[in-house]
Design a protein around this motif. Structure first.
Motif, PDB file in Angstrom:
ATOM      1  N   PHE A 133       0.851  -1.184   0.000  1.00  0.00           N
ATOM      2  CA  PHE A 133       0.000   0.000   0.000  1.00  0.00           C
ATOM      3  C   PHE A 133       0.884   1.230   0.000  1.00  0.00           C
ATOM      4  O   PHE A 133       2.027   1.195   0.465  1.00  0.00           O
ATOM      5  N   ASP A 134       0.366   2.320  -0.561  1.00  0.00           N
ATOM      6  CA  ASP A 134       1.113   3.575  -0.523  1.00  0.00           C
ATOM      7  C   ASP A 134       0.171   4.751  -0.718  1.00  0.00           C
ATOM      8  O   ASP A 134      -0.976   4.599  -1.134  1.00  0.00           O
ATOM      9  N   CYS A 135       0.678   5.911  -0.346  1.00  0.00           N
ATOM     10  CA  CYS A 135      -0.021   7.172  -0.572  1.00  0.00           C
ATOM     11  C   CYS A 135       0.732   7.881  -1.694  1.00  0.00           C
ATOM     12  O   CYS A 135       1.919   8.168  -1.551  1.00  0.00           O
ATOM     13  N   ASP A 136       0.054   8.118  -2.798  1.00  0.00           N
ATOM     14  CA  ASP A 136       0.719   8.612  -4.005  1.00  0.00           C
ATOM     15  C   ASP A 136       0.284  10.044  -4.319  1.00  0.00           C
ATOM     16  O   ASP A 136      -0.907  10.342  -4.378  1.00  0.00           O
ATOM     17  N   GLU A 137       1.269  10.921  -4.504  1.00  0.00           N
ATOM     18  CA  GLU A 137       1.015  12.269  -5.006  1.00  0.00           C
ATOM     19  C   GLU A 137       1.407  12.268  -6.483  1.00  0.00           C
ATOM     20  O   GLU A 137       2.574  12.435  -6.825  1.00  0.00           O
ATOM     21  N   TYR A 180      -6.801  -0.031   4.339  1.00  0.00           N
ATOM     22  CA  TYR A 180      -5.577   0.785   4.224  1.00  0.00           C
ATOM     23  C   TYR A 180      -5.116   1.208   5.620  1.00  0.00           C
ATOM     24  O   TYR A 180      -3.932   1.105   5.949  1.00  0.00           O
ATOM     25  N   ASP A 181      -6.048   1.686   6.438  1.00  0.00           N
ATOM     26  CA  ASP A 181      -5.693   2.106   7.799  1.00  0.00           C
ATOM     27  C   ASP A 181      -5.125   0.942   8.603  1.00  0.00           C
ATOM     28  O   ASP A 181      -4.151   1.106   9.347  1.00  0.00           O
ATOM     29  N   ALA A 182      -5.736  -0.240   8.438  1.00  0.00           N
ATOM     30  CA  ALA A 182      -5.252  -1.411   9.180  1.00  0.00           C
ATOM     31  C   ALA A 182      -3.838  -1.774   8.753  1.00  0.00           C
ATOM     32  O   ALA A 182      -2.982  -2.092   9.586  1.00  0.00           O
ATOM     33  N   ALA A 183      -3.571  -1.727   7.436  1.00  0.00           N
ATOM     34  CA  ALA A 183      -2.235  -2.042   6.930  1.00  0.00           C
ATOM     35  C   ALA A 183      -1.214  -1.026   7.419  1.00  0.00           C
ATOM     36  O   ALA A 183      -0.065  -1.373   7.712  1.00  0.00           O
ATOM     37  N   GLU A 184      -1.610   0.224   7.504  1.00  0.00           N
ATOM     38  CA  GLU A 184      -0.699   1.279   7.936  1.00  0.00           C
ATOM     39  C   GLU A 184      -0.391   1.179   9.422  1.00  0.00           C
ATOM     40  O   GLU A 184       0.753   1.375   9.851  1.00  0.00           O
ATOM     41  N   TYR A 187      -3.354  -7.645  11.954  1.00  0.00           N
ATOM     42  CA  TYR A 187      -3.875  -6.761  10.918  1.00  0.00           C
ATOM     43  C   TYR A 187      -4.012  -7.472   9.574  1.00  0.00           C
ATOM     44  O   TYR A 187      -4.862  -7.110   8.744  1.00  0.00           O
ATOM     45  N   GLU A 188      -3.175  -8.508   9.354  1.00  0.00           N
ATOM     46  CA  GLU A 188      -3.258  -9.233   8.082  1.00  0.00           C
ATOM     47  C   GLU A 188      -4.640  -9.851   7.882  1.00  0.00           C
ATOM     48  O   GLU A 188      -5.162  -9.879   6.767  1.00  0.00           O
ATOM     49  N   PHE A 189      -5.243 -10.338   8.974  1.00  0.00           N
ATOM     50  CA  PHE A 189      -6.596 -10.886   8.879  1.00  0.00           C
ATOM     51  C   PHE A 189      -7.591  -9.788   8.506  1.00  0.00           C
ATOM     52  O   PHE A 189      -8.482  -9.985   7.673  1.00  0.00           O
ATOM     53  N   THR A 190      -7.440  -8.633   9.131  1.00  0.00           N
ATOM     54  CA  THR A 190      -8.347  -7.519   8.845  1.00  0.00           C
ATOM     55  C   THR A 190      -8.253  -7.099   7.393  1.00  0.00           C
ATOM     56  O   THR A 190      -9.271  -6.909   6.712  1.00  0.00           O
TER      57      THR A 190
END
Length: 306
Positions: free
Chosen positions: A26-30, A149-153, A159-162
């Protein structure tokens, strides 16, 4: 920070899964801060979900163009050529998740793979799908995308289950949204996509040389005229423009990652003269090669100090 999309030798995005055994990133991309201010044409085996948290993004696939605005999201299918650029206005930011569908399938040829996953990823007409919050089912997909995304961050225990549970729920909703396209079972020729990939790969292998339209066309066993039509229809550009953009992005990579001189980089990337190189680079990147290297180094030093 100045970003740079990493493409491997097959022009696929070099997607790195940060956790071994968990094929998800996951990432936040500008988008506007990518080299050149856009994300170039590329593809990847992972499927991608994205959500626009601010601004607007134009998402192009081989046969479609979508305008995504704040709060909207999209699905990009496996191995689909796609391109992103900012829409006018606020500089856009998006939250992206890419993952191997085996994360959801869980087993070879089980019901999840055969009934829900394979029909989607093998549907070549389903290049991408846009989610609008005004539609209840699509709004739920967006909510699950943000939650996962929030769970992964945050990476709290389990969190992997979520993440997997949220992505599974998203996929089930996606299947319903995609059903009209998937069930149509129309046969779509992949000839154009195969041709454009062959020509893109030829450019990758010969960008440092003086190459002609006819040589690019020959890589796909087509005429120069058909080559022009193929680039226009599939990528909405010309072979020459694509070649120049590829050379600039290769030069940007060398400026970031090596200490080679600007003159050396210019010739290594197929620009037969530093003046012309500087002109083309600035037109694409909105700064000179020297300024780009300086800005990137300053950004990297800032991250290390932080």
């Amino acid at each position: 920070m100045i970003y740079g999309l990493r493409l491997n030798e097959n022009l696929e995005e070099d997607v790195t899964h940060p956790v071994e055994g968990f094929p998800h990133m996951f990432d936040c991309d500008e988008v506007a801060r990518q080299p050149g201010g856009y994300v170039p044409w590329h593809w990847h085996a992972d499927v991608e979900f994205m959500w626009v948290m601010q601004g607007g993004i134009r998402l192009d696939t081989s046969n479609h163009s979508f305008a995504l605005h704040t709060g909207e999201g999209a699905f990009i299918n496996s191995n689909m050529l796609h391109y992103k650029e900012p829409l006018p206005g606020v500089s856009p930011m998006s939250l992206n998740q890419l993952f191997d569908v085996q994360l959801l399938a869980g087993g070879y040829k089980n019901v999840f793979e055969q009934k829900y996953i394979t029909p989607v990823i093998e549907c070549r007409e389903l290049e991408a799908l846009v989610f609008r919050p005004a539609e209840a089912r699509q709004r739920k997909i967006i909510e699950l995308l943000r939650h996962s995304y929030d769970a992964a961050e945050q990476r709290e225990y389990g969190y992997e289950f979520t993440v997997r549970n949220d992505l599974s729920s998203m996929w089930c909703l996606l299947c319903r949204e995609a059903a009209p396209v998937v069930q149509a079972k129309r046969v779509v020729s992949s000839q154009g996509e195969e041709r454009i990939k062959k020509m893109m790969l030829y450019i990758r292998d010969h960008y440092s040389e003086k190459i002609s339209l006819e040589e690019i066309a020959a890589a796909a066993n087509i005429s120069g005229r058909e080559c022009l039509r193929c680039f226009q229809d599939m990528l909405n550009t010309t072979p020459f423009t694509y070649l120049m953009d590829y050379r600039v992005r290769r030069a940007a990579s060398l400026l970031r990652d090596t200490e080679r001189t600007i003159t050396d980089i210019a010739f290594a990337c197929g620009f037969f003269g530093t003046s012309y190189f500087g002109k083309i680079f600035k037109k694409s990147m909105q700064c000179t090669p020297g300024q780009y290297r300086k800005l990137y180094r300053e950004a990297e030093n800032g991250l290390k100090e932080g």
